[in-house]
Design a protein around this motif. Structure first.
Motif, PDB file in Angstrom:
ATOM      1  N   LEU A 148       1.281   5.008   8.717  1.00 40.66           N
ATOM      2  CA  LEU A 148       0.812   6.058   7.806  1.00 40.66           C
ATOM      3  C   LEU A 148       1.864   7.115   7.497  1.00 40.66           C
ATOM      4  O   LEU A 148       1.659   7.943   6.613  1.00 40.66           O
ATOM      5  CB  LEU A 148      -0.425   6.755   8.392  1.00 40.66           C
ATOM      6  N   THR A 149       2.977   7.091   8.212  1.00 37.84           N
ATOM      7  CA  THR A 149       3.947   8.180   8.039  1.00 37.84           C
ATOM      8  C   THR A 149       4.516   8.308   6.625  1.00 37.84           C
ATOM      9  O   THR A 149       4.724   9.429   6.159  1.00 37.84           O
ATOM     10  CB  THR A 149       5.103   8.071   9.061  1.00 37.84           C
ATOM     11  N   SER A 197      10.910   7.829   6.917  1.00 40.71           N
ATOM     12  CA  SER A 197       9.649   7.929   7.664  1.00 40.71           C
ATOM     13  C   SER A 197       9.702   7.030   8.899  1.00 40.71           C
ATOM     14  O   SER A 197      10.047   5.856   8.802  1.00 40.71           O
ATOM     15  CB  SER A 197       8.480   7.503   6.771  1.00 40.71           C
ATOM     16  N   SER A 198       9.338   7.603  10.068  1.00 44.17           N
ATOM     17  CA  SER A 198       9.419   6.881  11.341  1.00 44.17           C
ATOM     18  C   SER A 198      10.775   6.231  11.512  1.00 44.17           C
ATOM     19  O   SER A 198      10.918   5.024  11.681  1.00 44.17           O
ATOM     20  CB  SER A 198       8.303   5.825  11.457  1.00 44.17           C
ATOM     21  N   VAL A 199      11.810   7.066  11.456  1.00 44.12           N
ATOM     22  CA  VAL A 199      13.187   6.613  11.633  1.00 44.12           C
ATOM     23  C   VAL A 199      13.420   6.429  13.128  1.00 44.12           C
ATOM     24  O   VAL A 199      12.527   6.034  13.863  1.00 44.12           O
ATOM     25  CB  VAL A 199      14.156   7.615  10.942  1.00 44.12           C
ATOM     26  N   VAL A 209       8.063  11.289  11.933  1.00 43.06           N
ATOM     27  CA  VAL A 209       7.504  10.330  12.881  1.00 43.06           C
ATOM     28  C   VAL A 209       6.025  10.656  13.072  1.00 43.06           C
ATOM     29  O   VAL A 209       5.588  11.778  12.810  1.00 43.06           O
ATOM     30  CB  VAL A 209       8.256  10.389  14.241  1.00 43.06           C
ATOM     31  N   GLY A 210       5.260   9.651  13.497  1.00 45.56           N
ATOM     32  CA  GLY A 210       3.904   9.901  13.963  1.00 45.56           C
ATOM     33  C   GLY A 210       3.966  10.213  15.448  1.00 45.56           C
ATOM     34  O   GLY A 210       5.053  10.423  15.996  1.00 45.56           O
ATOM     35  N   ILE A 255       0.834  -1.212   0.000  1.00 41.92           N
ATOM     36  CA  ILE A 255       0.000   0.000   0.000  1.00 41.92           C
ATOM     37  C   ILE A 255       0.864   1.254   0.000  1.00 41.92           C
ATOM     38  O   ILE A 255       0.703   2.141  -0.845  1.00 41.92           O
ATOM     39  CB  ILE A 255      -0.966   0.005   1.207  1.00 41.92           C
ATOM     40  N   ASN A 256       1.816   1.341   0.934  1.00 39.57           N
ATOM     41  CA  ASN A 256       2.676   2.527   0.983  1.00 39.57           C
ATOM     42  C   ASN A 256       3.581   2.624  -0.240  1.00 39.57           C
ATOM     43  O   ASN A 256       3.817   3.713  -0.767  1.00 39.57           O
ATOM     44  CB  ASN A 256       3.536   2.508   2.257  1.00 39.57           C
ATOM     45  N   TYR A 257       4.079   1.475  -0.688  1.00 43.32           N
ATOM     46  CA  TYR A 257       4.964   1.476  -1.861  1.00 43.32           C
ATOM     47  C   TYR A 257       4.229   2.017  -3.094  1.00 43.32           C
ATOM     48  O   TYR A 257       4.726   2.893  -3.794  1.00 43.32           O
ATOM     49  CB  TYR A 257       5.469   0.057  -2.121  1.00 43.32           C
TER      50      TYR A 257
END
Length: 405
Positions: free
Chosen positions: A250-251, A172-174, A208-209, A72-74
């Motif tokens: 979702l990030t 994202s969200s590292v 990050v979220g 989905i994200n890809y």
């Protein structure tokens, strides 16, 4: 009832098949590449710009879009790249999707010094994969990594290990160097010292979220931001921290578009900058200033950026319409100057020939006008992609222009 079900199933399949089409990119190519360095096969998906087969001198940046298995994200990020490319805010790129399986997602993202294979994966991208891309496609030296969670941590480490290869990351969200890992923090400090003398620019964009929405990386990424704010960073490092009120998964969807837009902001606003250059030069077309601007953007990104159809169409329209009454009786001559340059680069562009012919007729240079209109007719008749309806309308408009003399 059964026939109706099959009919609706076919409709759904057709819908999803069409949904896979891109505006600026071809259908992705799936390959498996065995790595002597990793002693393993790597599953890859390569997505090419549609224009590539018609280009001769263009070299494309490479975007490594990690975590292809997170469908989905890809897919969402592929469409984000297509969207920004189609609107010409970012340059078209060769996009390489890299799959991480369950068995290798941890080992491939942990440094060799800590028992993983992250250094081997970096070497695979830098040597084996890049060599393959270089043999088969016109790639530039601009390389951007996009990762999420574990592959965001890997991206951060990869940039610090190979700043002579990678230009930047979107992570994202590292986390704060894999949640405070001393090996990676030491490597980051080495990276900062090394790039301070480099002529290249580097991009470190991360996000990050929030914990309240389910992202447990929040405190670690906050500490990464505090760390960067506490240091005197090299001037050629551009960094940005995004915090979103969303869950961990979702990030990527809310980070990648913002980051790409900012990384390529000078590329994206190049036409607006050209408008300003044109307006500040009332007595001549400022070709040197236009070229200096494109050279500056090229130098910063590490890939050659040249005036495209967007430039010629937009700047010619600026002179032709002259909404602010800046160019006076020079406006048609300036428009001609732009359009004559355009056909040097796009000799099959019948729209340019039509426009040139119209201007010459307006200037009462009828012989030249007819020459360019006739050339446009030949090019239009030669173009098999034009529908019969459009062909008739184009030819009708040109004949009407001829009769105005």
């Amino acid at each position: 009832m059964k026939k109706r079900f099959i009919f609706f199933l076919l409709l759904i399949i057709n819908y999803y098949a069409k949904a896979q089409e891109f505006t600026s990119y071809e259908k992705p190519l799936n390959i498996s590449l065995y790595s002597e360095i990793l002693k393993d096969s790597v599953s890859l998906e390569i997505t090419l710009p549609k224009e590539l087969k018609n280009q001769i001198n263009t070299k494309y940046p490479v975007i490594y879009l990690l975590d292809k298995q997170l469908h989905i994200n890809y897919t969402y990020n592929l469409y984000t790249i297509d969207y920004l490319s189609s609107l010409q805010w970012i340059p078209k790129a060769i996009v390489v999707g890299v799959t991480f399986s369950r068995k290798n997602r941890i080992s491939w993202t942990v440094p060799n010094e800590n028992g993983g294979k992250a250094d081997d994966l970096i070497l695979f991208i830098d040597k084996e994969l890049n060599d393959k891309l270089n043999r088969e496609y016109p790639i530039s030296s601009f390389n951007l990594l996009i990762g999420h969670s574990r592959t965001a941590i890997f991206s951060s480490y990869a940039l610090t290990k190979k700043p002579d290869f990678f230009n930047g990351i979107i992570a994202s969200s590292v986390s704060n160097f894999d949640f405070g890992d001393e090996v990676q923090q030491k490597q980051f400090n080495t990276f900062l010292n090394k790039i301070s003398s480099s002529p290249n620019k580097y991009y470190y964009f991360f996000s990050v979220g929030e914990k309240a929405y389910g992202d447990l990386h929040e405190s670690a990424v906050d500490s990464l931001s505090l760390y960067l704010n506490s240091k005197e960073l090299p001037k050629n490092l551009e960094w940005k921290y995004f915090k979103h009120q969303v869950a961990h998964d979702l990030t990527p969807g809310v980070t990648v578009s913002n980051s790409l837009s900012q990384i390529f902001k000078d590329y994206g606003r190049r036409i607006d900058l050209c408008f300003k250059l044109a307006k500040s030069s009332k007595n001549k077309v400022p070709w040197n200033d236009f070229q200096d601007l494109y050279t500056s953007i090229s130098t910063e990104l590490g890939l050659k950026i040249e005036p495209s159809e967007l430039f010629f169409n937009s700047i010619a329209s600026e002179y032709y319409n002259d909404y602010d009454s800046i160019y006076g009786n020079k406006k048609l001559n300036f428009t001609l100057e732009i359009l004559l340059k355009a056909i040097e680069k796009y000799p099959e562009g019948y729209d340019y020939y039509t426009w040139i012919g119209e201007i010459y007729i307006t200037l009462k240079e009828f012989e030249k006008g007819e020459y360019y209109l006739n050339k446009a007719i030949k090019l239009i008749n030669k173009d098999k992609s034009i529908s019969e309806f459009d062909l008739k309308n184009y030819l009708k408009e040109i004949e009407a222009l001829k009769k105005t003399k």
